[in-house]
Enzyme design. Sequence first.
Site, PDB file in Angstrom:
ATOM      1  N   SER A 140       0.858  -1.186   0.000  1.00 20.28           N
ATOM      2  CA  SER A 140       0.000   0.000   0.000  1.00 20.28           C
ATOM      3  C   SER A 140       0.890   1.231   0.000  1.00 20.28           C
ATOM      4  O   SER A 140       2.070   1.159   0.369  1.00 20.28           O
ATOM      5  CB  SER A 140      -0.876  -0.007   1.258  1.00 20.28           C
ATOM      6  N   TYR A 195      -2.736  -0.531  10.833  1.00 21.55           N
ATOM      7  CA  TYR A 195      -2.785  -0.917   9.417  1.00 21.55           C
ATOM      8  C   TYR A 195      -1.497  -0.509   8.728  1.00 21.55           C
ATOM      9  O   TYR A 195      -0.865  -1.308   8.030  1.00 21.55           O
ATOM     10  CB  TYR A 195      -3.981  -0.255   8.732  1.00 21.55           C
TER      11      TYR A 195
END
Length: 234
Positions: A139, A152
């Site tokens: 990501s 996260y």
Amino acid sequence: MPNAIVTGATQGIGKAIAEKLLSEDFSIAVCSRNKKKLQLLESEWNEKYPTASIITYNADLSNKEEVATFGDAVLSNFTEIDLLANNAGMYLPGTIAEEPDGLLEAMIGINLYSAYHLTRKILPVMKKAKAGHIFNTCSVASLRAYPNGGSYSISKYALLGFSENLREELREHNIKVTSICPGATYTPSWEGSDIEPGRIMEATDIAAMLWSAYKLSSAANVETIILRPVKGDL
């Protein structure tokens, strides 16, 4: 017919990757915690891609033992693995100081450990063939801290580190490792949001980039792919 494993393939980026590979005459193995979604998807794909061998398996990849049983099921059907897409993941926002207790363990479990344990299970087959390509869906949160990234973002930083270490280890075995770092991408987690059309990327954009990297000559490897919406991160 080449063989691929795609985790987190019942929706979003994983589904787009699996369908791209099926359209390119791959046989695939996928897994999901949601048995009903898996059954519906298997029926849909068998109708659309009748010549492909499609393995579906109900498993929670945050559980090490279930990763192992999924890997065993795949290897009992596929003697070679050409592509592994570690895509299973979960996003829950939060701040380190205020997020619920246990969130870090949950994020690490699905976003990192699933890729780590499945890769270790599959690597002997790739090493024997001296070929293969591993894609890890990281990501932009792997690259830079941002508000409410919390656990996260920590887990995605760790996944990128796993990818980079793995790449160094596997060069001598002629196995490629590519980290894919997407920004905002339209998946079910965005459904119901008031998002301007074209403001975020499509899951098929990620699948197209994976395919482009996979199709390079054996001498070339794209190490990291970074994609963002043309108007920037949200």
